[in-house]
Design a protein around this motif. Structure first.
Motif, mmCIF file in Angstrom:
data_model
loop_
_atom_site.group_PDB
_atom_site.id
_atom_site.type_symbol
_atom_site.label_atom_id
_atom_site.label_comp_id
_atom_site.label_asym_id
_atom_site.label_seq_id
_atom_site.Cartn_x
_atom_site.Cartn_y
_atom_site.Cartn_z
ATOM 1 N N GLY A 1 96.161 -3.495 8.241
ATOM 2 C CA GLY A 1 95.746 -4.852 8.576
ATOM 3 C C GLY A 1 94.419 -4.942 9.286
ATOM 4 O O GLY A 1 93.668 -5.892 9.089
ATOM 5 N N GLY A 2 94.082 -3.943 10.093
ATOM 6 C CA GLY A 2 92.882 -4.022 10.921
ATOM 7 C C GLY A 2 91.591 -4.011 10.129
ATOM 8 O O GLY A 2 90.662 -4.754 10.432
ATOM 9 N N SER A 3 91.539 -3.171 9.093
ATOM 10 C CA SER A 3 90.309 -3.095 8.310
ATOM 11 C C SER A 3 90.071 -4.388 7.548
ATOM 12 O O SER A 3 88.937 -4.784 7.304
ATOM 13 C CB SER A 3 90.367 -1.920 7.328
ATOM 14 O OG SER A 3 90.504 -0.714 8.015
ATOM 15 N N GLU A 4 91.168 -5.059 7.134
ATOM 16 C CA GLU A 4 91.031 -6.341 6.459
ATOM 17 C C GLU A 4 90.631 -7.413 7.469
ATOM 18 O O GLU A 4 89.752 -8.244 7.206
ATOM 19 C CB GLU A 4 92.349 -6.713 5.765
ATOM 20 C CG GLU A 4 92.318 -8.009 4.988
ATOM 21 C CD GLU A 4 91.209 -8.041 3.938
ATOM 22 O OE1 GLU A 4 90.947 -7.003 3.302
ATOM 23 O OE2 GLU A 4 90.603 -9.110 3.775
ATOM 24 N N ALA A 5 91.257 -7.371 8.654
ATOM 25 C CA ALA A 5 90.918 -8.339 9.698
ATOM 26 C C ALA A 5 89.449 -8.229 10.087
ATOM 27 O O ALA A 5 88.820 -9.209 10.485
ATOM 28 C CB ALA A 5 91.794 -8.118 10.931
ATOM 29 N N TRP A 6 88.902 -7.047 9.949
ATOM 30 C CA TRP A 6 87.513 -6.830 10.318
ATOM 31 C C TRP A 6 86.559 -7.640 9.445
ATOM 32 O O TRP A 6 85.456 -7.984 9.867
ATOM 33 C CB TRP A 6 87.197 -5.340 10.231
ATOM 34 C CG TRP A 6 85.825 -5.003 10.691
ATOM 35 C CD1 TRP A 6 85.319 -5.170 11.941
ATOM 36 C CD2 TRP A 6 84.775 -4.455 9.915
ATOM 37 N NE1 TRP A 6 84.023 -4.755 11.986
ATOM 38 C CE2 TRP A 6 83.664 -4.308 10.760
ATOM 39 C CE3 TRP A 6 84.661 -4.057 8.582
ATOM 40 C CZ2 TRP A 6 82.454 -3.789 10.310
ATOM 41 C CZ3 TRP A 6 83.465 -3.536 8.143
ATOM 42 C CH2 TRP A 6 82.376 -3.408 9.000
ATOM 43 N N ALA A 7 86.984 -7.940 8.222
ATOM 44 C CA ALA A 7 86.161 -8.802 7.371
ATOM 45 C C ALA A 7 86.013 -10.184 7.992
ATOM 46 O O ALA A 7 85.092 -10.918 7.669
ATOM 47 C CB ALA A 7 86.772 -8.897 5.979
ATOM 48 N N TRP A 8 86.953 -10.539 8.865
ATOM 49 C CA TRP A 8 86.836 -11.791 9.625
ATOM 50 C C TRP A 8 86.225 -11.529 11.010
ATOM 51 O O TRP A 8 86.276 -12.371 11.879
ATOM 52 C CB TRP A 8 88.210 -12.428 9.812
ATOM 53 C CG TRP A 8 88.642 -13.330 8.694
ATOM 54 C CD1 TRP A 8 88.500 -14.683 8.630
ATOM 55 C CD2 TRP A 8 89.305 -12.963 7.487
ATOM 56 N NE1 TRP A 8 89.017 -15.172 7.465
ATOM 57 C CE2 TRP A 8 89.521 -14.139 6.743
ATOM 58 C CE3 TRP A 8 89.730 -11.752 6.945
ATOM 59 C CZ2 TRP A 8 90.146 -14.147 5.497
ATOM 60 C CZ3 TRP A 8 90.335 -11.752 5.717
ATOM 61 C CH2 TRP A 8 90.537 -12.938 5.004
ATOM 62 N N GLY A 9 85.739 -10.311 11.241
ATOM 63 C CA GLY A 9 85.187 -9.955 12.547
ATOM 64 C C GLY A 9 86.259 -9.663 13.579
ATOM 65 O O GLY A 9 85.992 -9.651 14.770
ATOM 66 N N LEU A 10 87.496 -9.442 13.124
ATOM 67 C CA LEU A 10 88.610 -9.202 14.058
ATOM 68 C C LEU A 10 89.177 -7.808 13.828
ATOM 69 O O LEU A 10 88.711 -7.063 12.999
ATOM 70 C CB LEU A 10 89.706 -10.255 13.839
ATOM 71 C CG LEU A 10 89.263 -11.712 13.965
ATOM 72 C CD1 LEU A 10 90.351 -12.618 13.450
ATOM 73 C CD2 LEU A 10 88.933 -12.050 15.410
ATOM 74 N N ASN A 11 90.203 -7.473 14.595
ATOM 75 C CA ASN A 11 90.863 -6.190 14.404
ATOM 76 C C ASN A 11 92.335 -6.388 14.776
ATOM 77 O O ASN A 11 92.691 -7.390 15.402
ATOM 78 C CB ASN A 11 90.215 -5.132 15.303
ATOM 79 C CG ASN A 11 90.570 -3.709 14.886
ATOM 80 O OD1 ASN A 11 91.375 -3.501 13.982
ATOM 81 N ND2 ASN A 11 89.965 -2.742 15.538
ATOM 82 N N CYS A 12 93.194 -5.465 14.383
ATOM 83 C CA CYS A 12 94.596 -5.489 14.822
ATOM 84 C C CYS A 12 94.764 -4.370 15.825
ATOM 85 O O CYS A 12 94.749 -3.193 15.460
ATOM 86 C CB CYS A 12 95.538 -5.283 13.643
ATOM 87 S SG CYS A 12 95.486 -6.614 12.446
ATOM 88 N N MET A 13 94.893 -4.705 17.105
ATOM 89 C CA MET A 13 94.923 -3.675 18.135
ATOM 90 C C MET A 13 96.342 -3.205 18.452
ATOM 91 O O MET A 13 96.538 -2.151 19.024
ATOM 92 C CB MET A 13 94.266 -4.181 19.424
ATOM 93 C CG MET A 13 92.846 -4.655 19.242
ATOM 94 S SD MET A 13 91.751 -3.360 18.627
ATOM 95 C CE MET A 13 91.354 -2.558 20.170
ATOM 96 N N THR A 14 97.377 -4.004 18.134
ATOM 97 C CA THR A 14 98.753 -3.559 18.317
ATOM 98 C C THR A 14 99.492 -3.775 16.999
ATOM 99 O O THR A 14 98.952 -4.380 16.068
ATOM 100 C CB THR A 14 99.481 -4.367 19.412
ATOM 101 O OG1 THR A 14 99.748 -5.683 18.908
ATOM 102 C CG2 THR A 14 98.639 -4.474 20.671
ATOM 103 N N VAL A 15 100.750 -3.308 16.947
ATOM 104 C CA VAL A 15 101.486 -3.448 15.688
ATOM 105 C C VAL A 15 101.963 -4.880 15.467
ATOM 106 O O VAL A 15 102.498 -5.188 14.407
ATOM 107 C CB VAL A 15 102.695 -2.491 15.618
ATOM 108 C CG1 VAL A 15 102.233 -1.068 15.512
ATOM 109 C CG2 VAL A 15 103.625 -2.695 16.794
ATOM 110 N N ASN A 16 101.744 -5.761 16.448
ATOM 111 C CA ASN A 16 102.200 -7.143 16.285
ATOM 112 C C ASN A 16 101.076 -8.150 16.101
ATOM 113 O O ASN A 16 101.325 -9.349 16.038
ATOM 114 C CB ASN A 16 103.056 -7.543 17.492
ATOM 115 C CG ASN A 16 104.314 -6.700 17.573
ATOM 116 O OD1 ASN A 16 104.985 -6.485 16.566
ATOM 117 N ND2 ASN A 16 104.628 -6.202 18.754
ATOM 118 N N ASP A 17 99.809 -7.676 16.012
ATOM 119 C CA ASP A 17 98.695 -8.605 15.765
ATOM 120 C C ASP A 17 98.682 -9.016 14.302
ATOM 121 O O ASP A 17 98.559 -8.165 13.430
ATOM 122 C CB ASP A 17 97.352 -7.923 16.076
ATOM 123 C CG ASP A 17 97.145 -7.689 17.546
ATOM 124 O OD1 ASP A 17 98.065 -8.010 18.313
ATOM 125 O OD2 ASP A 17 96.075 -7.173 17.916
#
Lengths: 569, 268
Positions: free
Chosen positions: A189-205
């Motif tokens: 999820g984090g690498s995809e979220a990065w396309a929005w400038g975000l990241n997934c820092m825990t398993v519940n983001d």
């Protein structure tokens, strides 16, 4: 084909149970056999160590990001002002590079160290043709590659709706198209979220737009994996890599595996492989009070039989980091201001490349080094713990011998630990100084041979010296009765006395003889599922709508993979 | 100091890689041992004795050893004096790429020109060139971020572009003119150009000093003039216009120290 008999060697092999006793090993027609005829060539291994060919469970040696590293780090072939290119031997091709060596150097160096199989750990499906071209050109060693699924739009949609059948059909289709081996998941999820400038820092983001959490992704991938009975478990690089205090995220990710049972015919006993766990075992709140939490992580791993790990040990070299964890590479590039490259691979994943210097004078690097050694030293079950450097992220694979020497010789690692500029601070922040354990040759053979073979589902043909297995045999100039220490042990592992790949003698006294007679094979998994019209419709639609390539140009055709070893599931 | 004289027997067809031609490698060796040192032309490996006539004798240590190199065809030889740490090398002619690169000490005198990538990432020692230098003099190796850290390079003629990239210390003196991209990314060190420079002098520079006696054709937009001051440069006292670059202020945020790249031009 020539027959060989290796006589009087000290054999270490977890499959046949040899723990250093003197035994003979016979080879015929590329396989280990019980006995050979009198005309067999005799190899005298008196006072030497004999093991099976090693397997590397996680390494980055082929693919677009490795090649990007080669393009944009021309200085890599000069390390500390010295040229790292070997002079040309008439029988082998020219070798060059240090942390991102050329394909030829990769094959030759692995063979010199006694490796027979490499797992290329992250293959962007869109660039799988390129990955297989590089694999084809890497001599001697067998290889397989895992496509990345942790940030894939298809998987997000299927897993979000709980459509495991569709997810399984998609994974099976993808493995067939990309000639892939298993399910790799990088920063779910984090690498995809990065396309929005975000990241997934825990398993519940939750991932933006898709509203699926990393926890759901990991659980869904494990379910899919067991539904398909794939030989390898889910290969996870969890969220929040490389940040202080990330060990809680790691434990949360590992706990997901508790509810699952392995379901396969390959002898695999695990459902989740957590890779380079060194980068995920950090405590503290910032770089100032950065500390080791390897004991907490390894205690959990030791009591959970469904989990296997590899260490990702830091070797304190100048290297090139490369991972499909896009946001992390951006973060690292901003931290060291050297060079930075990132790319988003359409609907599938992203990737980044940044050079990094693990400097022994820097406290944080020394703590990372210590954690990388604590992980294998805390391991209760060597069959589930593998030694890697996550080549080239924590260090180049050519440093494996040094890593083995550190693990097998307490004085060697303590001398280095005490020579650090901030030695007292490093000792306070880590457990390494308190650990007296020295890994034995038998445990090493489990961590580098039988263990990875079992975790990868290849225990039928690799990782041991039982009759019927592939004749990959490494012989080292190590006498177990009078073991070398420190740098001499390192040199003995770096240049094997002999290495046989599929019954062909390729290395003698650390010199590659001739790579041409060896058939280099590419392993891939052909998973069969009932025809799924829904998934094929989705794929066609996404390709028409979003992809930059045509569906017909996507598949890795046989031309790219000349010597296939297909694992039918 | 004892002298070893090496003379090329013929002009190489491809380029000859002479990494072995340093006092460090020659020191304490007999002439036969020197002749057995490796060198390569393209992908073929040779011994130094295959290409050079070798005479004289080497000193016991690198400090006591001097190497005299004679042509024909020194312009087709790379790596003269590369990685040398002491002693002296004299090249009687033009030398090709990587001459004096990664030097840590000693003296290198080239009586002709030096081609591109000479004096790369020098840490110490002295390099004197009677002719001109091509591009990337005293720069970082391509892709690297660690440029020249010490030592002195003096060029009697002109120099090419990309001089002193990522420079971190040491001095480069060019008595003629230079082309574009001087001192790019510099974080220290001194560049003295007695002639004039074209454009893009001190781009991305955060620290260090560049003297361009006859001025630049076009000044980088980040620089502003702060004063006029009399400074002694290379033994001469003259009045200079002093400019500072703006990147030092941004640099200070991460390093905690306000530093400026300085650019000096002669007051007319």
């Amino acid at each position: 084909m020539t027959e060989y008999i290796i006589k009087n060697g000290h054999v270490f092999d977890a499959v046949t149970g040899h723990k250093g006793d003197v035994a003979d090993v016979c080879m015929k027609d590329g396989k280990i056999v019980d006995k050979v005829s009198n005309s067999a060539t005799v190899i005298d291994a008196t006072g030497k160590t004999v093991m099976g060919g090693a397997l590397d469970v996680h390494t980055h040696v082929a693919g677009p990001k490795v090649n990007l590293g080669r393009w944009y780090r021309p200085e890599d072939k000069f390390r500390l002002g010295e040229r790292c290119s070997a002079k040309i031997d008439p029988k082998t091709k020219i070798e060059g590079g240090f942390s991102i060596p050329t394909v030829y150097k990769t094959g030759y160096e692995y063979a010199r160290m006694g490796f027979a199989f490499l797992m290329e750990a992250a293959m962007p499906p869109l660039y799988s043709r390129h990955t297989h071209e590089e694999i084809r050109d890497t001599p001697i060693v067998d290889e397989a590659a895992m496509p990345v699924f942790g940030n894939n739009w298809f998987m997000f949609e299927y897993l979000k709706n709980g459509e495991i059948d569709n997810a399984a059909a998609y994974v099976a289709w993808m493995l067939r198209q990309t000639k892939g081996y298993g399910i790799k998941c990088v920063n779910p999820g984090g690498s995809e979220a990065w396309a929005w400038g975000l990241n997934c820092m825990t398993v519940n983001d939750p991932v933006p737009y898709f509203e699926i959490t990393p926890k759901e992704i990991i659980a869904g991938l494990i379910t899919t994996n067991e539904e398909l009975h794939l030989p390898h478990s889910v290969h996870l690089h969890s969220n929040n890599l490389g940040n202080p205090g990330n060990y809680t995220t790691t434990l949360d990710s590992l706990k997901i595996a508790e509810d699952f049972k392995p379901n396969n015919n390959f002898g695999r006993k695990t459902v989740l492989h957590h890779t380079h766990i060194q980068f995920h075992s950090y405590g503290g709140t910032g770089w100032g009070d950065f500390e080791s939490k390897s004991k907490e992580v390894m205690d959990y791993v030791n009591k959970t039989p469904q989990i296997s790990i590899d260490s990702g040990s830091v070797t304190l070299d100048e290297t090139t980091t490369m991972t499909a964890d896009g946001p992390f590479e951006y973060h690292l590039g901003a931290l060291n201001h050297l060079k930075w490259g990132n790319v988003d691979v359409e609907l599938e994943t992203s990737s980044g490349v940044v050079p990094y210097v693990y400097d022994p004078k820097v406290k944080v690097c020394d703590i990372q080094w210590a954690i990388g050694l604590e992980v294998p030293l805390f391991a209760a079950d060597p069959m589930r713990t593998m030694i890697t450097t996550d080549h080239p992220n924590a260090g180049p694979f050519t440093r494996y011998p040094r890593l083995y020497a550190w693990l097998m010789d307490k004085k060697y690692r303590d001398d280095l630990l005490n020579s650090f500029k901030y030695a007292t601070k490093v000792i306070d922040a880590t457990y390494l100084a308190e650990i007296d354990r020295e890994i034995s040759l038998y445990e090493l053979s489990q961590m580098t041979r039988a263990g990875p073979a079992q975790v990868l589902g290849l225990s039928g043909s690799m990782g041991g010296l039982a009759p019927g297995m592939n004749a990959n045999v490494a012989i080292y100039n190590i006498n177990p009765d009078n073991m070398q220490k420190g740098i001499e042990l390192e040199n003995a592992f770096a240049r094997s006395a002999y290495f046989f790949k599929d019954g062909v003698k390729v290395v003698e006294n650390g010199v590659v003889l001739d790579a041409d007679p060896v058939v280099k094979k590419t392993y891939w998994v052909n998973a069969k599922v009932p025809e799924n019209k829904q998934v094929m419709h989705d794929i066609n639609e996404k390709f028409l709508k979003y992809y930059s390539v045509n569906l017909d140009n996507y598949e890795v055709i046989d031309h790219y993979v000349p010597h296939q070893e297909i694992i039918e599931v | 100091m004892k002298t070893v004289t090496i003379k090329l027997k013929k002009v190489p067809t491809l380029y000859l890689e002479c990494e072995s031609v340093t006092p460090d490698k020659f020191a304490g060796k007999s002439l036969e041992a020197i002749a057995a040192l490796p060198c390569s032309e393209g992908k073929s490996n040779y011994k130094l004795g295959d290409w050079f006539e070798i005479s004289g004798s080497a000193g016991a240590t690198a400090e006591e050893t001097k190497i005299d190199v004679y042509g024909p065809g020194t312009s087709k030889c790379k790596y003269f004096g590369a990685w040398m740490s002491a002693g002296e090398v004299v090249v009687n002619g033009t030398a090709d790429m990587f001459t004096g690169s990664w030097m840590t000490g000693g003296k290198l005198h080239v009586k002709g020109d030096v081609r591109s990538f000479s004096g790369l990432q020098m840490k110490g020692g002295e390099m004197l060139v009677d002719g001109r230098a091509w591009n990337y003099l005293g720069a970082a190796y391509r892709g690297d971020w660690r440029g020249m850290q010490g030592g002195l390079i003096r060029i009697k003629g002109d120099a090419g572009s990309d001089l002193g990239t990522f420079m971190n210390g040491g001095t480069i003196i060019v008595e003629g003119n230079v082309d574009i991209h001087i001192g790019t990314h510099a974080e220290g060190g001194t560049i003295i150009v007695k002639g004039k420079a074209h454009r893009r002098v001190g781009g991305q520079m955060v620290k260090g000093e560049i003297y361009v006696f006859q001025g630049c054709d076009v000044m980088m937009p980040g620089f502003r003039k702060i004063e006029e001051r009399e400074i002694e440069v290379d033994g001469e006292k003259q009045v200079f216009n002093v400019f500072i670059g703006d990147l030092g202020e941004r640099h200070s945020k991460s390093k905690g120290e306000v530093v400026y790249g300085h650019l000096y031009t002669l007051k007319e």
